[in-house]
Design a protein around this motif. Sequence first.
Motif, PDB file in Angstrom:
ATOM      1  N   ASP A  94      94.777 -43.512  59.456  1.00  0.00           N
ATOM      2  CA  ASP A  94      94.559 -44.613  58.587  1.00  0.00           C
ATOM      3  C   ASP A  94      95.695 -44.499  57.590  1.00  0.00           C
ATOM      4  O   ASP A  94      95.722 -43.659  57.165  1.00  0.00           O
ATOM      5  CB  ASP A  94      93.056 -44.939  58.034  1.00  0.00           C
TER       6      ASP A  94
ATOM      7  N   PHE B 110      84.287 -45.806  54.926  1.00  0.00           N
ATOM      8  CA  PHE B 110      85.335 -45.356  54.783  1.00  0.00           C
ATOM      9  C   PHE B 110      85.108 -43.688  53.855  1.00  0.00           C
ATOM     10  O   PHE B 110      85.540 -42.963  54.168  1.00  0.00           O
ATOM     11  CB  PHE B 110      86.447 -45.816  53.878  1.00  0.00           C
TER      12      PHE B 110
ATOM     13  N   LEU C 289      86.763 -39.739  50.120  1.00  0.00           N
ATOM     14  CA  LEU C 289      87.100 -40.229  51.335  1.00  0.00           C
ATOM     15  C   LEU C 289      86.857 -39.069  52.272  1.00  0.00           C
ATOM     16  O   LEU C 289      86.839 -39.320  53.735  1.00  0.00           O
ATOM     17  CB  LEU C 289      88.524 -40.703  51.373  1.00  0.00           C
TER      18      LEU C 289
END
Length: 252
Positions: free
Chosen positions: A112, A152, A177
């Motif tokens: 990502d 996330f 994260l």
Amino acid sequence: MNDLNSVLLPEMLDIWQDTLNWQPSNAQQALFQRLYELVLVGNQKLNLTRITEVNDFWEKHLWDSIRGFKVCLEGLSKMTSSPSSLSMIDIGTGAGFPGIPAAIVIPYSQVDLLDSTQKKLTFIDQVIGELKLDNVKTVIGRAEEVGQLRSFRQQYNVALIRAVASATVCAEYSLPLLKKGGLAIIYRGTWTDEENSALENAISGLGGKIECIDKFETPLTNSTRHCLHVRKIAHTPAEYPRAIGIPTQYPL
Ligand code: SAM
């Protein structure tokens, strides 16, 4: 316009081999070449990067991005039960570094690319389409907000973060994260004992621990670089990351 063929020059292959004991495949080289072309074209309209001269691009964008994670690639591939579930996030990706090279070099990873600037992500979406990279997607947002979102938070094995903020701020952006056991790779130029102490202090409250400081020289200009490997060893308290702007204004 720069010489578009130079990222494919044979001497660069030797340097990959000598420095990383690895060479890109022909397919990977073609992707690097096309990436370079697209960045040059994108740069005509957007302020993507000042690093456009071909040797600079090769050294400071491609080689530097890859050097940062390549040294621990074996460890990374053992982090998940199936290699294809290795999840990575590049925080503050800008023109796609180091995340796009990571997606090219580790095709089994899911990467990502997070940035707060939509224009850059629109450019990256075009790059992803042109390069037919099916293991990458863009995420718009601020690290401070995205790190608080359930979809996330604690979702990644690896966080890459280069040229975004001070190391303590990068740690506050990246550790929330990561899954427990995950690794943040914080790319730095210089690194001092004072910065090291500040980082140690900051990450103890974020659930992180410095695993190693990877110091190296770039192969063309012999510039010193450091990659800080921060392991997430414990849960990050819910209050982190703090609200937008607070990490940079009041670093831990
Ligand atoms: N990582 C790239 C590199 O090394 O070439 C780009 C670095 S650029 C100097 C910093 C990028 O981080 C910018 O694109 C900016 O929009 C993004 N950024 C800065 N703070 C951020 C935040 N809190 N959340 C998300 N993106 C951020």
